[in-house]
Design a protein around this motif. Structure first.
Motif, PDB file in Angstrom:
ATOM      1  N   TYR A   1       6.021  -9.644   8.896  1.00 54.57           N
ATOM      2  CA  TYR A   1       6.003  -9.625   7.421  1.00 54.57           C
ATOM      3  C   TYR A   1       6.397 -10.991   6.858  1.00 54.57           C
ATOM      4  CZ  TYR A   1       7.399  -8.625   2.649  1.00 54.57           C
ATOM      5  OH  TYR A   1       7.541  -8.659   1.268  1.00 54.57           O
TER       6      TYR A   1
ATOM      7  N   THR B   1      11.680  -3.252  15.168  1.00 52.65           N
ATOM      8  CA  THR B   1      12.138  -3.746  13.867  1.00 52.65           C
ATOM      9  C   THR B   1      12.001  -5.266  13.786  1.00 52.65           C
ATOM     10  OG1 THR B   1      13.716  -1.919  13.674  1.00 52.65           O
ATOM     11  CG2 THR B   1      14.091  -3.833  12.282  1.00 52.65           C
TER      12      THR B   1
ATOM     13  N   PRO C   1      -0.462  -4.265   6.012  1.00 53.87           N
ATOM     14  CA  PRO C   1       0.706  -3.584   5.421  1.00 53.87           C
ATOM     15  C   PRO C   1       0.967  -2.195   5.990  1.00 53.87           C
ATOM     16  CG  PRO C   1      -1.134  -3.655   3.871  1.00 53.87           C
ATOM     17  CD  PRO C   1      -1.513  -4.547   5.004  1.00 53.87           C
ATOM     18  N   VAL C   2      -0.093  -1.437   6.282  1.00 50.45           N
ATOM     19  CA  VAL C   2       0.106  -0.073   6.797  1.00 50.45           C
ATOM     20  C   VAL C   2       0.756  -0.112   8.176  1.00 50.45           C
ATOM     21  CG1 VAL C   2      -1.028   2.056   7.496  1.00 50.45           C
ATOM     22  CG2 VAL C   2      -1.785   0.864   5.428  1.00 50.45           C
TER      23      VAL C   2
ATOM     24  N   ARG D   1      -1.908  -9.449   6.791  1.00 47.80           N
ATOM     25  CA  ARG D   1      -0.655  -8.772   6.445  1.00 47.80           C
ATOM     26  C   ARG D   1      -0.522  -7.422   7.136  1.00 47.80           C
ATOM     27  NH1 ARG D   1       0.796  -9.584   0.038  1.00 47.80           N
ATOM     28  NH2 ARG D   1       1.148 -11.852   0.095  1.00 47.80           N
TER      29      ARG D   1
ATOM     30  N   ALA E   1       8.280  -6.109  13.322  1.00 47.99           N
ATOM     31  CA  ALA E   1       7.751  -5.800  11.993  1.00 47.99           C
ATOM     32  C   ALA E   1       8.252  -6.796  10.946  1.00 47.99           C
ATOM     33  CB  ALA E   1       8.136  -4.380  11.594  1.00 47.99           C
TER      34      ALA E   1
ATOM     35  N   SER F   1       2.387  -2.572   9.550  1.00 48.67           N
ATOM     36  CA  SER F   1       3.725  -3.152   9.469  1.00 48.67           C
ATOM     37  C   SER F   1       4.751  -2.114   9.039  1.00 48.67           C
ATOM     38  CB  SER F   1       3.728  -4.337   8.497  1.00 48.67           C
ATOM     39  OG  SER F   1       2.902  -5.378   8.955  1.00 48.67           O
ATOM     40  N   VAL F   2       4.379  -1.298   8.051  1.00 48.17           N
ATOM     41  CA  VAL F   2       5.300  -0.259   7.573  1.00 48.17           C
ATOM     42  C   VAL F   2       5.514   0.808   8.650  1.00 48.17           C
ATOM     43  CG1 VAL F   2       5.561   1.610   5.902  1.00 48.17           C
ATOM     44  CG2 VAL F   2       4.820  -0.643   5.131  1.00 48.17           C
ATOM     45  N   VAL F   3       4.450   1.168   9.362  1.00 43.99           N
ATOM     46  CA  VAL F   3       4.583   2.160  10.435  1.00 43.99           C
ATOM     47  C   VAL F   3       5.539   1.642  11.514  1.00 43.99           C
ATOM     48  CG1 VAL F   3       3.373   3.333  12.303  1.00 43.99           C
ATOM     49  CG2 VAL F   3       2.376   3.265  10.023  1.00 43.99           C
ATOM     50  N   TRP F   4       5.333   0.387  11.931  1.00 38.58           N
ATOM     51  CA  TRP F   4       6.221  -0.216  12.921  1.00 38.58           C
ATOM     52  C   TRP F   4       7.663  -0.189  12.427  1.00 38.58           C
ATOM     53  CZ3 TRP F   4       6.160  -1.874  17.843  1.00 38.58           C
ATOM     54  CH2 TRP F   4       4.934  -2.094  18.474  1.00 38.58           C
ATOM     55  N   LEU F   5       7.869  -0.593  11.173  1.00 41.54           N
ATOM     56  CA  LEU F   5       9.223  -0.709  10.641  1.00 41.54           C
ATOM     57  C   LEU F   5       9.904   0.655  10.530  1.00 41.54           C
ATOM     58  CD1 LEU F   5      11.416  -2.539   9.507  1.00 41.54           C
ATOM     59  CD2 LEU F   5      10.374  -2.265   7.248  1.00 41.54           C
ATOM     60  N   LEU F   6       9.230   1.625   9.928  1.00 42.41           N
ATOM     61  CA  LEU F   6       9.851   2.933   9.727  1.00 42.41           C
ATOM     62  C   LEU F   6      10.134   3.627  11.058  1.00 42.41           C
ATOM     63  CD1 LEU F   6       7.879   4.324   6.648  1.00 42.41           C
ATOM     64  CD2 LEU F   6      10.139   3.255   6.698  1.00 42.41           C
TER      65      LEU F   6
END
Length: 204
Positions: free
Chosen positions: A196, A189, A133-134, A131, A192, A136-141
């Motif tokens: 997910y 985006t 998660p860290v 997953r 990411a 993925s969130v960095v990529w997304l934000l």
């Protein structure tokens, strides 16, 4: 710089698969999927993406300076300097666009191979570790921020139009800068969100 290592290959066709047991198959599956995930959203991949995006912006900034100089040039010498800056900027823009495009193609290939390994078998314990998660969130934000800034610049530049101290070269530079940021953000985006959705589907 050493040549980049090739992506892990897809799993062999069913008719020639020769794992001694399921544990060996799951071990190979876990290794391949972990490497493909790292190549998709790992920290090194993010760094390379940002470096080429920054190179694109730097090159376009130099081009923009040349466009502004070209618009304001009043003699052949000024025009030559402007043309030199445009050519210098394109020397950074062209490889940046190429490598960003190659990265998109490699991401698509890595995702296709990840899906092939995923349907080979099921291992919820190993798949849960994919997953990231860290990251993925960095990529997304980060990508959403790039999209927002790029879209705002792209729309604001032509909306304000041409005026005192703001010629067509300046408007073209701002629109190009915003477009580059927006496209880079859209790439990140999509990556990411796609990762997910795949990670959730694997452990559902």
């Amino acid at each position: 710089m050493s040549p980049r290592a090739p992506l892990p290959p897809p799993p062999p066709p069913a008719e020639i698969q020769s794992w001694p047991d399921r544990e060996a198959r799951l071990a190979d599956r876990a290794r391949a999927m972990a490497e493909l995930t790292r190549r998709l959203i790992g920290g090194a991949r993010l760094t390379v993406f940002l470096v080429w995006l920054a190179t694109l912006q730097l090159g376009w900034g130099i081009c923009g300076s040349g466009l502004i100089m070209l618009e304001e040039s009043i003699d052949p010498i000024s025009g030559l300097f402007a043309a030199f800056f445009v050519a210098l900027g394109l020397g950074a823009v062209v490889p940046a666009v190429y490598f960003l495009g190659r990265g998109v193609r490699e991401d698509r290939l890595a995702r296709e191979r990840l899906l092939l390994w995923a349907v080979l078998d099921a291992d919820r314990t190993a798949d849960a570790r994919l997953r990231e998660p860290v990251l993925s969130v960095v990529w997304l934000l980060l990508s959403l921020l790039l999209c927002a800034v790029g879209l705002w610049v792209s729309l604001a530049a032509p909306a304000e139009g041409v005026g005192p101290g703001r010629g067509y070269g300046t408007v073209a530079y701002l629109m190009g800068m915003g477009l580059g940021l927006w496209i880079g953000g859209l790439i990140g985006t999509t990556k990411a969100i796609g990762h997910y959705r795949l990670a959730v589907r694997l452990v559902a």
